[in-house]
Scaffold this motif. Sequence first.
Motif, mmCIF file in Angstrom:
data_model
loop_
_atom_site.group_PDB
_atom_site.id
_atom_site.type_symbol
_atom_site.label_atom_id
_atom_site.label_comp_id
_atom_site.label_asym_id
_atom_site.label_seq_id
_atom_site.Cartn_x
_atom_site.Cartn_y
_atom_site.Cartn_z
ATOM 1 N N ARG A 178 0.831 -1.190 0.000
ATOM 2 C CA ARG A 178 0.000 0.000 0.000
ATOM 3 C C ARG A 178 0.877 1.255 0.000
ATOM 4 O O ARG A 178 1.883 1.340 0.717
ATOM 5 C CB ARG A 178 -0.912 0.015 1.230
ATOM 6 N N ARG A 179 0.495 2.230 -0.800
ATOM 7 C CA ARG A 179 1.307 3.437 -0.956
ATOM 8 C C ARG A 179 1.455 4.196 0.360
ATOM 9 O O ARG A 179 2.499 4.801 0.623
ATOM 10 C CB ARG A 179 0.694 4.340 -2.032
ATOM 11 N N SER A 180 0.439 4.161 1.199
ATOM 12 C CA SER A 180 0.533 4.905 2.456
ATOM 13 C C SER A 180 1.632 4.366 3.360
ATOM 14 O O SER A 180 2.144 5.088 4.221
ATOM 15 C CB SER A 180 -0.814 4.865 3.198
ATOM 16 N N ALA A 181 2.009 3.081 3.176
ATOM 17 C CA ALA A 181 3.058 2.476 4.005
ATOM 18 C C ALA A 181 4.454 2.734 3.453
ATOM 19 O O ALA A 181 5.451 2.455 4.124
ATOM 20 C CB ALA A 181 2.820 0.967 4.114
ATOM 21 N N LEU A 182 4.546 3.281 2.248
ATOM 22 C CA LEU A 182 5.830 3.401 1.563
ATOM 23 C C LEU A 182 6.810 4.336 2.268
ATOM 24 O O LEU A 182 8.007 4.061 2.347
ATOM 25 C CB LEU A 182 5.595 3.877 0.124
ATOM 26 N N ALA A 183 6.309 5.448 2.792
ATOM 27 C CA ALA A 183 7.189 6.473 3.356
ATOM 28 C C ALA A 183 8.037 5.933 4.506
ATOM 29 O O ALA A 183 9.189 6.343 4.680
ATOM 30 C CB ALA A 183 6.368 7.676 3.824
ATOM 31 N N ARG A 184 7.493 5.025 5.307
ATOM 32 C CA ARG A 184 8.268 4.426 6.406
ATOM 33 C C ARG A 184 8.929 3.119 5.980
ATOM 34 O O ARG A 184 10.017 2.791 6.444
ATOM 35 C CB ARG A 184 7.354 4.182 7.615
ATOM 36 N N GLN A 185 8.285 2.381 5.103
ATOM 37 C CA GLN A 185 8.813 1.085 4.698
ATOM 38 C C GLN A 185 10.111 1.211 3.896
ATOM 39 O O GLN A 185 11.080 0.489 4.135
ATOM 40 C CB GLN A 185 7.765 0.354 3.862
ATOM 41 N N LEU A 186 10.151 2.120 2.938
ATOM 42 C CA LEU A 186 11.310 2.229 2.057
ATOM 43 C C LEU A 186 12.601 2.566 2.811
ATOM 44 O O LEU A 186 13.625 1.893 2.608
ATOM 45 C CB LEU A 186 11.023 3.255 0.953
ATOM 46 N N PRO A 187 12.623 3.554 3.710
ATOM 47 C CA PRO A 187 13.858 3.826 4.461
ATOM 48 C C PRO A 187 14.282 2.655 5.350
ATOM 49 O O PRO A 187 15.483 2.406 5.514
ATOM 50 C CB PRO A 187 13.494 5.054 5.310
ATOM 51 N N GLU A 188 13.307 1.930 5.916
ATOM 52 C CA GLU A 188 13.653 0.795 6.773
ATOM 53 C C GLU A 188 14.307 -0.317 5.956
ATOM 54 O O GLU A 188 15.220 -0.991 6.426
ATOM 55 C CB GLU A 188 12.401 0.269 7.484
#
Length: 303
Positions: free
Chosen positions: A80-90
């Motif tokens: 889901r796109r809303s999870a991308l902002a935290r998921q990608l850096p992790e």
Amino acid sequence: MSRQLPVFPAQPTLYPLPGFAAIQLSGAERVKFLQGQVTCDVAALSTGSQTLGGHCDPKGKLWSDFRLLVQEESLLLLLRRSALARQLPELKKFAVFSKVEIAEAPHTLCGLAGAGSDGWVAGQFGLADTGLIPGGMAVRLEADRWLLVSDALPAMALPEGDEAQWLGFEILAGLPHIEAAHQGEYIPQMINLQALGGISFSKGCYMGQETVARAKYRGANNRALFLLEGTASGAVEAGAPLEIQLGENWRRSGVVLNVWQQGESLLVSAVLPKDTEADATFRLKDDDASALCLRPLPYALID
């Protein structure tokens, strides 16, 4: 008012999915790197195959669930796109130690559903099941329902549907989607990833593995994903709290994960106690007029 459910189209219908995003991993060590990060067995997959999986923090709580697609020169994680902002850096955090490049992918994501969709994909791409297509992959989710992911999708003269309707099909299939509101809240078994083939208990170490293994072998998890249907008087969003009726009283029981809504009709997935009775009655915490009951999952829950 009678309840409704998402209606499956009578013909192949295309569903643009702007609410989903793709992360692309490339480089010589992409498989080795991802194998040490996620719940699924990446090394066991061949080109053109796919699986569900999850990426956890060190405590075993999910940054996101995802669908992993194995292409010839890269790996794609759909989430889901809303999870991308935290998921990608992790995900990038430990990539500096590996020969891997990680970035949001430029791919187009579309759903395809409706009577005759299997035949349409066979005619368009020559596939009867999940496989490679030019620039990406086609994933067969169930009969006459596909996910198309590519950086070179051809023009398709098909009627278009709404992404909200597609999410309704996903809920009916018992497929979870972690939104930003849920990140860091659930271990993988709480959204049924073990029942959906998204957890390998025989692969090597990965982030959060101890917690995931403890939940299986020591019975340390007491929650699961359930489906509920009913009515609501207002708009419902992910993260909305649910209450269960106990005699004349109501007690908080869980929260909404994903939502399909049409008028007053409501279909949701929610994380609830595993021992929830099949005939339990629920309502939304801030909507006394709402009423929901459990709907059977389309698969068996396993530990």
